[in-house]
Design a protein around this motif. Sequence first.
Motif, PDB file in Angstrom:
ATOM      1  N   SER A   1       0.823  -1.210   0.000  1.00 18.60           N
ATOM      2  CA  SER A   1       0.000   0.000   0.000  1.00 18.60           C
ATOM      3  C   SER A   1       0.854   1.255   0.000  1.00 18.60           C
ATOM      4  N   LEU A   2       2.052   1.184   0.565  1.00 18.12           N
ATOM      5  CA  LEU A   2       2.930   2.351   0.586  1.00 18.12           C
ATOM      6  C   LEU A   2       3.527   2.644  -0.780  1.00 18.12           C
ATOM      7  N   GLU A   3       3.447   1.690  -1.671  1.00 16.20           N
ATOM      8  CA  GLU A   3       3.945   1.895  -3.036  1.00 16.20           C
ATOM      9  C   GLU A   3       2.865   2.496  -3.925  1.00 16.20           C
ATOM     10  N   ASP A   4       1.712   2.800  -3.354  1.00 19.74           N
ATOM     11  CA  ASP A   4       0.605   3.440  -4.067  1.00 19.74           C
ATOM     12  C   ASP A   4      -0.038   2.555  -5.120  1.00 19.74           C
ATOM     13  N   GLY A   5       0.224   1.260  -5.043  1.00 25.11           N
ATOM     14  CA  GLY A   5      -0.463   0.329  -5.920  1.00 25.11           C
ATOM     15  C   GLY A   5      -1.660  -0.272  -5.210  1.00 25.11           C
ATOM     16  N   GLU A   6      -2.454  -1.079  -5.961  1.00 24.24           N
ATOM     17  CA  GLU A   6      -3.606  -1.732  -5.352  1.00 24.24           C
ATOM     18  C   GLU A   6      -3.122  -2.772  -4.348  1.00 24.24           C
ATOM     19  N   ALA A   7      -3.794  -2.848  -3.215  1.00 22.30           N
ATOM     20  CA  ALA A   7      -3.404  -3.808  -2.177  1.00 22.30           C
ATOM     21  C   ALA A   7      -4.659  -4.402  -1.560  1.00 22.30           C
ATOM     22  N   THR A   8      -4.582  -5.682  -1.222  1.00 28.14           N
ATOM     23  CA  THR A   8      -5.688  -6.382  -0.578  1.00 28.14           C
ATOM     24  C   THR A   8      -5.198  -6.982   0.731  1.00 28.14           C
TER      25      THR A   8
ATOM     26  N   VAL B   1      -9.825  -3.836   0.557  1.00 26.08           N
ATOM     27  CA  VAL B   1      -9.148  -3.573  -0.704  1.00 26.08           C
ATOM     28  C   VAL B   1      -8.835  -2.084  -0.797  1.00 26.08           C
ATOM     29  N   ARG B   2      -7.587  -1.794  -1.058  1.00 26.91           N
ATOM     30  CA  ARG B   2      -7.175  -0.409  -1.288  1.00 26.91           C
ATOM     31  C   ARG B   2      -6.867  -0.267  -2.766  1.00 26.91           C
ATOM     32  N   PRO B   3      -7.667   0.515  -3.499  1.00 28.10           N
ATOM     33  CA  PRO B   3      -7.386   0.681  -4.920  1.00 28.10           C
ATOM     34  C   PRO B   3      -6.102   1.468  -5.135  1.00 28.10           C
ATOM     35  N   ARG B   4      -5.598   1.412  -6.343  1.00 31.16           N
ATOM     36  CA  ARG B   4      -4.391   2.167  -6.662  1.00 31.16           C
ATOM     37  C   ARG B   4      -4.623   3.649  -6.390  1.00 31.16           C
ATOM     38  N   ALA B   5      -3.645   4.287  -5.803  1.00 29.68           N
ATOM     39  CA  ALA B   5      -3.793   5.706  -5.475  1.00 29.68           C
ATOM     40  C   ALA B   5      -4.039   6.520  -6.748  1.00 29.68           C
ATOM     41  N   PRO B   6      -5.024   7.419  -6.738  1.00 32.32           N
ATOM     42  CA  PRO B   6      -5.227   8.271  -7.915  1.00 32.32           C
ATOM     43  C   PRO B   6      -4.058   9.243  -8.056  1.00 32.32           C
ATOM     44  N   ARG B   7      -3.856   9.729  -9.267  1.00 31.31           N
ATOM     45  CA  ARG B   7      -2.734  10.631  -9.531  1.00 31.31           C
ATOM     46  C   ARG B   7      -3.178  12.087  -9.466  1.00 31.31           C
TER      47      ARG B   7
ATOM     48  N   GLY C   1      -3.972  11.300  -0.066  1.00 31.54           N
ATOM     49  CA  GLY C   1      -3.848   9.975  -0.653  1.00 31.54           C
ATOM     50  C   GLY C   1      -3.552   9.934  -2.132  1.00 31.54           C
ATOM     51  N   TYR C   2      -3.231  11.081  -2.729  1.00 32.67           N
ATOM     52  CA  TYR C   2      -2.891  11.094  -4.150  1.00 32.67           C
ATOM     53  C   TYR C   2      -1.421  10.735  -4.360  1.00 32.67           C
ATOM     54  N   ARG C   3      -1.129  10.131  -5.499  1.00 26.26           N
ATOM     55  CA  ARG C   3       0.253   9.994  -5.934  1.00 26.26           C
ATOM     56  C   ARG C   3       0.568  11.257  -6.716  1.00 26.26           C
ATOM     57  N   VAL C   4       1.501  12.050  -6.219  1.00 27.01           N
ATOM     58  CA  VAL C   4       1.736  13.389  -6.737  1.00 27.01           C
ATOM     59  C   VAL C   4       2.874  13.368  -7.754  1.00 27.01           C
ATOM     60  N   LEU C   5       2.571  13.797  -8.973  1.00 26.76           N
ATOM     61  CA  LEU C   5       3.534  13.861 -10.065  1.00 26.76           C
ATOM     62  C   LEU C   5       3.665  15.313 -10.499  1.00 26.76           C
ATOM     63  N   VAL C   6       4.877  15.815 -10.547  1.00 24.79           N
ATOM     64  CA  VAL C   6       5.131  17.200 -10.950  1.00 24.79           C
ATOM     65  C   VAL C   6       5.941  17.190 -12.235  1.00 24.79           C
TER      66      VAL C   6
ATOM     67  N   GLU D   1      -0.600   7.350 -18.357  1.00 21.63           N
ATOM     68  CA  GLU D   1      -1.904   6.693 -18.302  1.00 21.63           C
ATOM     69  C   GLU D   1      -2.835   7.569 -17.461  1.00 21.63           C
ATOM     70  N   ILE D   2      -3.784   8.209 -18.099  1.00 23.08           N
ATOM     71  CA  ILE D   2      -4.704   9.129 -17.414  1.00 23.08           C
ATOM     72  C   ILE D   2      -6.055   8.442 -17.265  1.00 23.08           C
ATOM     73  N   GLU D   3      -6.564   8.404 -16.041  1.00 18.68           N
ATOM     74  CA  GLU D   3      -7.834   7.747 -15.735  1.00 18.68           C
ATOM     75  C   GLU D   3      -8.853   8.780 -15.276  1.00 18.68           C
ATOM     76  N   ASP D   4     -10.091   8.327 -15.057  1.00 20.10           N
ATOM     77  CA  ASP D   4     -11.119   9.290 -14.656  1.00 20.10           C
ATOM     78  C   ASP D   4     -10.894   9.814 -13.242  1.00 20.10           C
ATOM     79  N   GLY D   5     -10.054   9.135 -12.465  1.00 20.36           N
ATOM     80  CA  GLY D   5      -9.724   9.635 -11.138  1.00 20.36           C
ATOM     81  C   GLY D   5      -8.520  10.553 -11.113  1.00 20.36           C
ATOM     82  N   THR D   6      -7.895  10.768 -12.259  1.00 15.59           N
ATOM     83  CA  THR D   6      -6.706  11.621 -12.327  1.00 15.59           C
ATOM     84  C   THR D   6      -7.087  13.088 -12.198  1.00 15.59           C
ATOM     85  N   VAL D   7      -6.296  13.815 -11.417  1.00 15.68           N
ATOM     86  CA  VAL D   7      -6.465  15.262 -11.240  1.00 15.68           C
ATOM     87  C   VAL D   7      -5.281  15.955 -11.910  1.00 15.68           C
ATOM     88  N   ILE D   8      -5.561  16.928 -12.773  1.00 17.87           N
ATOM     89  CA  ILE D   8      -4.508  17.676 -13.448  1.00 17.87           C
ATOM     90  C   ILE D   8      -4.665  19.151 -13.101  1.00 17.87           C
ATOM     91  N   CYS D   9      -3.638  19.703 -12.462  1.00 16.89           N
ATOM     92  CA  CYS D   9      -3.648  21.112 -12.070  1.00 16.89           C
ATOM     93  C   CYS D   9      -2.514  21.827 -12.793  1.00 16.89           C
TER      94      CYS D   9
END
Length: 306
Positions: free
Chosen positions: A115-122, A132-138, A159-164, A196-204
């Motif tokens: 879960s600390l790797e921001d991937g899906e974990a059960t 079930v913890r889904p993959r962290a949204p970006r 809980g977001y995976r932050v990409l700059v 890979e952009i999903e519907d949970g992705t946030v772009i600022c």
Amino acid sequence: MFEIAREALGVLHEGGALGVVVVTGVHGSTPRAPGSTIAVCADGRAIGAISGGCLESEAYELALARHAEPEPVAATLGGEPDLYRPGLACGGAVDVLAFHVGPGDREIVAALEASLEDGEATLTLPGGHRIVRPRAPRLVIVGAVDFTPALAAAGRALGYRVLVVDPRPVFATPERIPAAHEVHVAWPDAYLRGLEIEDGTVICVLTHDDRVDVPALEVALASPAGYIGAMGSRVTHERRLARLREAGLGDDALARLRSPIGLDLGGSSPAETAVAILAEVLAARTGASGRPLRETGGAIHPRPGR
């Protein structure tokens, strides 16, 4: 239990053990969702919470007892209080599972580490309960500007995976933005095309520079990202819209752009701006009104399917 993964693993990796109480079900109005956890170390130190305060003492004692009696115990906490038993002020109740976790419980340790790797974990608990913890949204932040470190830190806390991403190597460094999971030196439009952009992705988009903003927003608005916002004044916004129209974007695409970015909360500092942006992100994700709770009705903590 994933919400306390880092602290729990710190105890387990040092050879310690935990008594754990996990919420497995909720009834009525409750402040926390299934999976909420309180863990208690052998020395009595508590990690996490399950109720925001109302049931913490009862859950704490249940978790602490697992050090002496490690067999799993299922219970229901809350409901209407009486003279001898606490209850949730909101009238709800929670089903919980109390159990013991030690360094040798490898499946639990592995799930927490994943879960600390921001991937899906059960996580499979005693008795077959599964969390079930889904993959962290970006959260993709375009621009390594003065607002970026605060937004990255606040996004990571949610809980977001932050990409700059920023094309300027002098500004796009992990040292300047320590809360980001990844910092990339690249032109943002090219970077977004390869992401890979999903519907949970946030772009600022925070750069408010047309040379960077417009190409990045062209890619973002053609993607399924659930939230796309851009920083800048109202004058900048109008100029940006004109440039995007020149690039061929229609009204439907432009209607997805939240600009100027964020809710009107009256703040101006980087930290205040981060709150305003993420408040709009949360409202957009949940479909909430963004109005003060005293002006709304219905459940304060809606659950899926309610």
